[in-house]
Design a protein around this motif. Structure first.
Motif, PDB file in Angstrom:
ATOM      1  N   LEU A  45       0.829  -1.210   0.000  1.00 17.95           N
ATOM      2  CA  LEU A  45       0.000   0.000   0.000  1.00 17.95           C
ATOM      3  C   LEU A  45       0.862   1.258   0.000  1.00 17.95           C
ATOM      4  CD1 LEU A  45      -2.927  -0.903   2.438  1.00 17.95           C
ATOM      5  CD2 LEU A  45      -3.028  -0.615  -0.036  1.00 17.95           C
ATOM      6  N   ALA A  46       1.994   1.210   0.689  1.00 18.41           N
ATOM      7  CA  ALA A  46       2.896   2.361   0.696  1.00 18.41           C
ATOM      8  C   ALA A  46       3.413   2.636  -0.707  1.00 18.41           C
ATOM      9  CB  ALA A  46       4.055   2.111   1.657  1.00 18.41           C
ATOM     10  N   ASP A  47       3.827   1.574  -1.412  1.00 16.85           N
ATOM     11  CA  ASP A  47       4.322   1.761  -2.779  1.00 16.85           C
ATOM     12  C   ASP A  47       3.202   2.184  -3.729  1.00 16.85           C
ATOM     13  OD1 ASP A  47       6.845   1.127  -1.984  1.00 16.85           O
ATOM     14  OD2 ASP A  47       6.839  -0.914  -2.777  1.00 16.85           O
ATOM     15  N   ILE A  48       2.012   1.598  -3.544  1.00 18.51           N
ATOM     16  CA  ILE A  48       0.882   1.962  -4.392  1.00 18.51           C
ATOM     17  C   ILE A  48       0.509   3.427  -4.196  1.00 18.51           C
ATOM     18  CG2 ILE A  48      -1.601   1.574  -4.755  1.00 18.51           C
ATOM     19  CD1 ILE A  48      -1.043  -1.386  -4.013  1.00 18.51           C
ATOM     20  N   SER A  49       0.622   3.920  -2.954  1.00 20.19           N
ATOM     21  CA  SER A  49       0.269   5.314  -2.685  1.00 20.19           C
ATOM     22  C   SER A  49       1.148   6.291  -3.450  1.00 20.19           C
ATOM     23  CB  SER A  49       0.365   5.607  -1.184  1.00 20.19           C
ATOM     24  OG  SER A  49       1.728   5.649  -0.755  1.00 20.19           O
ATOM     25  N   SER A  50       2.339   5.824  -3.900  1.00 27.97           N
ATOM     26  CA  SER A  50       3.226   6.707  -4.657  1.00 27.97           C
ATOM     27  C   SER A  50       2.566   7.185  -5.944  1.00 27.97           C
ATOM     28  CB  SER A  50       4.547   5.996  -4.969  1.00 27.97           C
ATOM     29  OG  SER A  50       4.335   4.858  -5.790  1.00 27.97           O
ATOM     30  N   ALA A  51       1.651   6.372  -6.496  1.00 26.45           N
ATOM     31  CA  ALA A  51       0.918   6.807  -7.687  1.00 26.45           C
ATOM     32  C   ALA A  51       0.053   8.026  -7.370  1.00 26.45           C
ATOM     33  CB  ALA A  51       0.048   5.669  -8.222  1.00 26.45           C
ATOM     34  N   GLY A  52      -0.522   8.034  -6.164  1.00 26.34           N
ATOM     35  CA  GLY A  52      -1.328   9.185  -5.754  1.00 26.34           C
ATOM     36  C   GLY A  52      -0.489  10.427  -5.560  1.00 26.34           C
ATOM     37  N   GLY A  53       0.710  10.256  -4.965  1.00 26.51           N
ATOM     38  CA  GLY A  53       1.600  11.398  -4.811  1.00 26.51           C
ATOM     39  C   GLY A  53       2.041  11.952  -6.149  1.00 26.51           C
ATOM     40  N   SER A  54       2.304  11.060  -7.110  1.00 28.25           N
ATOM     41  CA  SER A  54       2.697  11.491  -8.451  1.00 28.25           C
ATOM     42  C   SER A  54       1.548  12.226  -9.142  1.00 28.25           C
ATOM     43  CB  SER A  54       3.110  10.273  -9.292  1.00 28.25           C
ATOM     44  OG  SER A  54       4.120   9.533  -8.649  1.00 28.25           O
ATOM     45  N   ALA A  55       0.325  11.719  -8.976  1.00 34.74           N
ATOM     46  CA  ALA A  55      -0.840  12.372  -9.578  1.00 34.74           C
ATOM     47  C   ALA A  55      -1.071  13.751  -8.967  1.00 34.74           C
ATOM     48  CB  ALA A  55      -2.075  11.499  -9.387  1.00 34.74           C
ATOM     49  N   ALA A  56      -0.819  13.865  -7.653  1.00 36.98           N
ATOM     50  CA  ALA A  56      -0.998  15.161  -6.992  1.00 36.98           C
ATOM     51  C   ALA A  56      -0.063  16.207  -7.582  1.00 36.98           C
ATOM     52  CB  ALA A  56      -0.745  15.007  -5.487  1.00 36.98           C
ATOM     53  N   LEU A  57       1.182  15.830  -7.836  1.00 28.46           N
ATOM     54  CA  LEU A  57       2.130  16.765  -8.447  1.00 28.46           C
ATOM     55  C   LEU A  57       1.714  17.114  -9.869  1.00 28.46           C
ATOM     56  CD1 LEU A  57       5.560  15.282  -7.252  1.00 28.46           C
ATOM     57  CD2 LEU A  57       4.471  17.389  -6.467  1.00 28.46           C
ATOM     58  N   LEU A  58       1.189  16.133 -10.593  1.00 27.71           N
ATOM     59  CA  LEU A  58       0.806  16.359 -11.986  1.00 27.71           C
ATOM     60  C   LEU A  58      -0.397  17.283 -12.115  1.00 27.71           C
ATOM     61  CD1 LEU A  58       1.280  15.607 -14.977  1.00 27.71           C
ATOM     62  CD2 LEU A  58      -0.262  13.663 -14.623  1.00 27.71           C
ATOM     63  N   PHE A  59      -1.387  17.105 -11.239  1.00 23.88           N
ATOM     64  CA  PHE A  59      -2.631  17.862 -11.358  1.00 23.88           C
ATOM     65  C   PHE A  59      -2.730  19.030 -10.379  1.00 23.88           C
ATOM     66  CE2 PHE A  59      -3.752  13.507 -12.789  1.00 23.88           C
ATOM     67  CZ  PHE A  59      -4.008  13.814 -14.121  1.00 23.88           C
ATOM     68  N   GLY A  60      -1.694  19.227  -9.570  1.00 24.51           N
ATOM     69  CA  GLY A  60      -1.663  20.379  -8.679  1.00 24.51           C
ATOM     70  C   GLY A  60      -2.617  20.299  -7.511  1.00 24.51           C
ATOM     71  N   ILE A  61      -2.835  19.105  -6.977  1.00 23.76           N
ATOM     72  CA  ILE A  61      -3.699  18.956  -5.805  1.00 23.76           C
ATOM     73  C   ILE A  61      -2.834  18.671  -4.579  1.00 23.76           C
ATOM     74  CG2 ILE A  61      -5.623  18.123  -7.191  1.00 23.76           C
ATOM     75  CD1 ILE A  61      -4.946  15.296  -6.315  1.00 23.76           C
ATOM     76  N   ARG A  62      -3.445  18.621  -3.407  1.00 19.79           N
ATOM     77  CA  ARG A  62      -2.685  18.382  -2.189  1.00 19.79           C
ATOM     78  C   ARG A  62      -2.064  16.987  -2.210  1.00 19.79           C
ATOM     79  NH1 ARG A  62      -5.905  20.884   3.036  1.00 19.79           N
ATOM     80  NH2 ARG A  62      -5.916  23.059   2.332  1.00 19.79           N
ATOM     81  N   LEU A  64      -1.223  14.964   0.176  1.00 19.61           N
ATOM     82  CA  LEU A  64      -1.843  14.014   1.089  1.00 19.61           C
ATOM     83  C   LEU A  64      -3.118  13.431   0.491  1.00 19.61           C
ATOM     84  CD1 LEU A  64      -2.004  12.531   3.736  1.00 19.61           C
ATOM     85  CD2 LEU A  64      -3.056  14.552   4.779  1.00 19.61           C
ATOM     86  N   ALA A  65      -3.901  14.269  -0.194  1.00 17.80           N
ATOM     87  CA  ALA A  65      -5.123  13.782  -0.823  1.00 17.80           C
ATOM     88  C   ALA A  65      -4.803  12.722  -1.872  1.00 17.80           C
ATOM     89  CB  ALA A  65      -5.881  14.942  -1.459  1.00 17.80           C
ATOM     90  N   GLY A  66      -3.736  12.945  -2.635  1.00 13.76           N
ATOM     91  CA  GLY A  66      -3.339  11.967  -3.639  1.00 13.76           C
ATOM     92  C   GLY A  66      -2.877  10.668  -3.024  1.00 13.76           C
ATOM     93  N   PHE A  67      -2.007  10.749  -2.014  1.00 14.40           N
ATOM     94  CA  PHE A  67      -1.533   9.541  -1.330  1.00 14.40           C
ATOM     95  C   PHE A  67      -2.706   8.767  -0.741  1.00 14.40           C
ATOM     96  CE2 PHE A  67       2.678  11.787  -0.948  1.00 14.40           C
ATOM     97  CZ  PHE A  67       3.438  10.802  -1.565  1.00 14.40           C
ATOM     98  N   LEU A  68      -3.621   9.480  -0.083  1.00 14.12           N
ATOM     99  CA  LEU A  68      -4.761   8.827   0.559  1.00 14.12           C
ATOM    100  C   LEU A  68      -5.662   8.136  -0.449  1.00 14.12           C
ATOM    101  CD1 LEU A  68      -5.918  11.399   3.278  1.00 14.12           C
ATOM    102  CD2 LEU A  68      -5.273   9.020   3.672  1.00 14.12           C
ATOM    103  N   ALA A  69      -5.985   8.832  -1.533  1.00 10.62           N
ATOM    104  CA  ALA A  69      -6.903   8.282  -2.525  1.00 10.62           C
ATOM    105  C   ALA A  69      -6.352   6.997  -3.133  1.00 10.62           C
ATOM    106  CB  ALA A  69      -7.182   9.319  -3.611  1.00 10.62           C
ATOM    107  N   MET A  70      -5.073   7.012  -3.518  1.00 11.85           N
ATOM    108  CA  MET A  70      -4.515   5.830  -4.171  1.00 11.85           C
ATOM    109  C   MET A  70      -4.322   4.678  -3.183  1.00 11.85           C
ATOM    110  SD  MET A  70      -3.850   4.629  -7.055  1.00 11.85           S
ATOM    111  CE  MET A  70      -3.943   6.150  -7.997  1.00 11.85           C
ATOM    112  N   ALA A  71      -3.927   4.984  -1.946  1.00 14.64           N
ATOM    113  CA  ALA A  71      -3.778   3.924  -0.944  1.00 14.64           C
ATOM    114  C   ALA A  71      -5.131   3.282  -0.650  1.00 14.64           C
ATOM    115  CB  ALA A  71      -3.169   4.488   0.338  1.00 14.64           C
ATOM    116  N   ALA A  72      -6.180   4.093  -0.561  1.00 15.91           N
ATOM    117  CA  ALA A  72      -7.525   3.554  -0.317  1.00 15.91           C
ATOM    118  C   ALA A  72      -7.991   2.705  -1.489  1.00 15.91           C
ATOM    119  CB  ALA A  72      -8.505   4.705  -0.073  1.00 15.91           C
ATOM    120  N   LEU A  73      -7.702   3.137  -2.721  1.00 19.60           N
ATOM    121  CA  LEU A  73      -8.061   2.340  -3.895  1.00 19.60           C
ATOM    122  C   LEU A  73      -7.314   1.003  -3.888  1.00 19.60           C
ATOM    123  CD1 LEU A  73      -8.182   4.954  -6.814  1.00 19.60           C
ATOM    124  CD2 LEU A  73     -10.079   3.584  -5.925  1.00 19.60           C
TER     125      LEU A  73
END
Length: 286
Positions: A45-62, A64-73
């Motif tokens: 889940l920690a590694d999967i959450s990296s996709a959320g962090g990457s998406a947050a940087l790409l789309f300019g969102i927070r 933490l929101a990106g990490f949380l969303a991808m880890a939950a998915l």
């Protein structure tokens, strides 16, 4: 040099608050994760959450929101595929992990080619605690409080399932429902730690303090307290050492995550002989 300037420094204050919260949540959730033999799921889940962090940087969102969303998915995906046996569970976890890392690779590529985020990979994978925005504090603390509240509600069912699954079934506890709830709490913990010390190293904060504490304590409640103390000391100690490292190599401070992981490793190694000595003392006194 650690002094008044350290505690009055804005980025340091943010790092101490959010890092401390992440350490506390990771320690509490980590004890149940180790007891249930789900360390690999936490790592995945920690590694999967990296996709959320990457998406947050790409789309300019927070972030933490990106990490949380991808880890939950990721947690939902593991449970949706479903697996009862430990071997099958690890296979499912590995499949979801591979898919998540593939998405991470794509998003990091887009980060570097379509935005100015040249250090995106380093930030997502290894964290950047001194660069966390102060506006993140309320969300991080709120999410952390939610994770602790959910863990408190799940305390007895999780322990019973971990110790005696058959008795849990007799008492009408649905292991799949409790397992999903635990995975969601685990997703919150890894998202918080991934934001602070990076997706790759966040497992150390989740598993290390808990594993060390379980070497020292015989009761889950005591293990949680010890794990929390180790996690907080490792995180705050790592922040202090990283801050001081600017004086070791002027203008080039060392990453916080390096110190956090090393302190956690030292605590785990020390817990082995100390736990053995404590066990002998208990046996001698009984």
């Amino acid at each position: 040099m650690i002094g008044a300037a350290f505690f009055s420094n804005g980025p340091v204050q943010v790092a101490l608050i959010i890092g401390g919260g992440a350490a506390l949540v990771s320690a509490v959730v980590g004890v149940f994760t180790v007891l249930r033999g789900q360390s690999f799921a936490g790592h995945a889940l920690a590694d999967i959450s990296s996709a959320g962090g990457s998406a947050a940087l790409l789309f300019g969102i927070r972030p933490l929101a990106g990490f949380l969303a991808m880890a939950a998915l990721g947690a939902g995906g593991m449970e949706a595929i479903g697996a009862r046996q430990i071997r099958e569970r690890d296979l499912v976890t590995g499949i979801v992990l591979g898919a998540g890392l593939g998405v991470t690779a794509l998003l990091l590529y887009l980060d570097m080619t379509t935005t100015s985020a040249s250090g995106a990979a380093n930030t997502v994978m290894f964290g950047s605690m001194f660069a966390i925005a102060p506006s993140t504090i309320p969300l991080a603390l709120g999410v952390g409080a939610l994770a602790l509240a959910m863990t408190a509600a799940l305390y007895r069912p999780l322990l019973l399932i971990a110790i005696d699954p058959d008795l849990a079934a007799i008492r009408g506890i649905d292991p799949r429902l409790i397992g999903l709830a635990h995975l969601l709490v685990l997703a919150i913990a890894v998202a918080l730690s991934a934001m602070t010390i990076g997706a790759i190293l966040s497992t150390a904060l989740l598993i290390g303090p808990a594993a060390a504490a379980l070497r020292l304590a015989t009761r889950p409640g005591t293990a949680i307290l010890i794990a929390a103390a180790i996690g907080l000391c490792a995180t705050w100690g790592g922040i202090a050492l990283a801050y001081d490292s600017f004086y070791w190599t002027p203008g080039h401070g060392w990453p916080v995550s390096v110190f956090v992981v090393m302190i956690v490793l030292a605590a785990y190694l020390a817990a082995g002989p100390l736990g053995t000595a404590l066990a002998r003392r208990r046996m001698a006194g009984s």
